[in-house]
Write an enzyme that holds these catalytic residues in place. Sequence first.
Site: not given
Lengths: 250, 439
Positions: A155, A142
């Site tokens: 995250y 990501s």
Amino acid sequence: MRPDDGSVVIAGATSEIAQACARILATKGYRLLLWGRNEEESRRMALDLKARYGAEVACKKLDALDFESHPSLWRDSLKECGNIQGMLVAFGALGAPTIDLSDFARTRETLDLNFTAVVSLACQVAPYLEERQRGWIAVIGSVAGDRGRRENFVYGSAKGAAALYLQGLRARLWRSGVKVITIKPGFVDTRMTHGLVPARLAASPESVARRIVRGLERGEDVFYVPWIWRWIMFGVRIVPERIFKRMALR
Amino acid sequence: MVELAGWGNYPRKSCRVVRPAASSELSAASASSMIARGLGRSYGDAALNSQGAVVLTERLDHLLSFDRETGLLEAEAGMSLATLIPLTVEGGWMFPVVPGTRFVTLGGCVAADIHGKSHHRDGSFGNTVLELALLLADGTRVRCSRDKRADLFWATIGGMGLTGMITEVRVQLQRVSSAIVEEQIRVGRNLEETLDQVETSSAEDPYSIAWFDLLAGGDAFGRGIVSGGRFVEGERRLRPLQIFSVPVEAPNFLLNRPALRAFNHLYFQMKAGALEKRHVPMGAFFFPLDALGNWNRLYGRRGFIQYQLVLPLSSVRDGFRTITDVIRSRNCPVYLTTVKKFGPEGEGLLSFPMEGYTMALDMPWQRNLTEETLRELDRIVIDFGGRVYLAKDARLAPQTFRTMYPRYPNWRAVKISVDPEFRFSSELSRRLEMESDAT
């Protein structure tokens, strides 16, 4: 990367990006092995791929956080497929919408799912591919892993850690001819982001999948999708820390 | 919260949307009121819900089985005909009943009991459905068919999504020889003549639809083009659809009476002068407007209504004449009119088609279109024993609806038996006051 060189494992198969990738791979004739947490959903996905494209698809249950189960999952998968050419890791979760600094249990789970589980699976697959002297491991990371942001640093740190691990693994495996591919999507319109971002700003799973399969076929090392995120993150990375820490980015 | 509307862009409502990405994520507990929404091709408020949740089904798109020997197909309700048709046609199979656009979901086809150019021979979509899987208000999942819970089956077909959430649909396809249709054009120079041609075409062609010009003046009023078709031998691959899309809502002045009159005139001349018989790709024959993406935006911000009615055989000529008289005398802006002959009524309790003729009138929300005029049309339709299509409707009154749909009490009994609290409800069900006891 060729369809006849062995099955493709998709870990986290029921994610929307994974499903879109699976459809593209199926049209190209790849044999697929779906590792998913929800066996019914994996089964439906397999039925869909078979009905639409006549694809050969097998399913196995994957509990990403149950590290003890990974060795036997890998052994059973090899036994069933005979030959495995590569693995696409597509599972992940944003974690709690607001980060509770004191909630280590929740934090650890997010870290484990997005980082440790990936490493755990790599520990099964990498040695096999290294010996085989060909193949690939691709992980959907990501852009959040490029810099720690106030909104999603748990995250983000897991994704960032995964990117670093893969970077080292890439160097370790390149002499064996095994490719390690890090995919960095920006906002994708999936269940993970539904309602968080206006749909206009989010890429469709299908368009992301097209880019991913292209990247797999070319054996690219690291790439952003859509490409514009490469430049957005470049801009994000060069902001000095004393300024960045004050910014609230959405 | 997202602002949603039907295809007519009227009404618009702010709705809470949820988008389950897998069948296992479906829950009847999402909200105290919910309605499923596919591709949003119903024209009015059938797939809107400002009092609860709208469940987007687009990600429930797994094809579960397609038997290329028997033509039996089962898929999740969010699958669209746009995705399925190229697949099935390649295998030599096709849906016997399709609507005027390929951008509809299976769930939507069932909920609206859609009909197509083949209704006079093949009936509506419900005729081709073998079995349905539903998620009911109490959270249970059931399957129903003609042999199993038939009451629920026929309440769901045409039931506007109100009996529960349709999750899977099993359909029987029919064999086709190719993706090519031979189209036969018949021309009518006025209303009566065009209706005659519709009659002829319906007797001879498996697929038939008519376009009427209700803006032409004098003797040319009601002139039209009847298009009949049949599959012929040829290649089985669909042409890829090149879409030119209308990017934004057009300004209100773009579609206006003189422009439409001119368009109609040109269109009539062009079609009337074209070859009587020619081969067309099936996409162009069945879904002519799909090539113009978002064509509903041409009607601008105010949007439009499609008033689709059906009249029984015995009253067609008189009924159509009365209706068109009202349109002419009130100067109603009818920008597109299609007419079709229907075959016998289906068994869906709230199904629209009945044996007779249907007429669909596209009208922008403009000065010359008033609720009063539409009510008058309602009265005429009722007087002649017909009804109005719920999937196109945005403004029928509760009592008018009950008069038009005599099987409503039967439908309501089934609805109450599976969903007494009306957890499945929509703007449409509330507008028609379905929850109240009045019958």
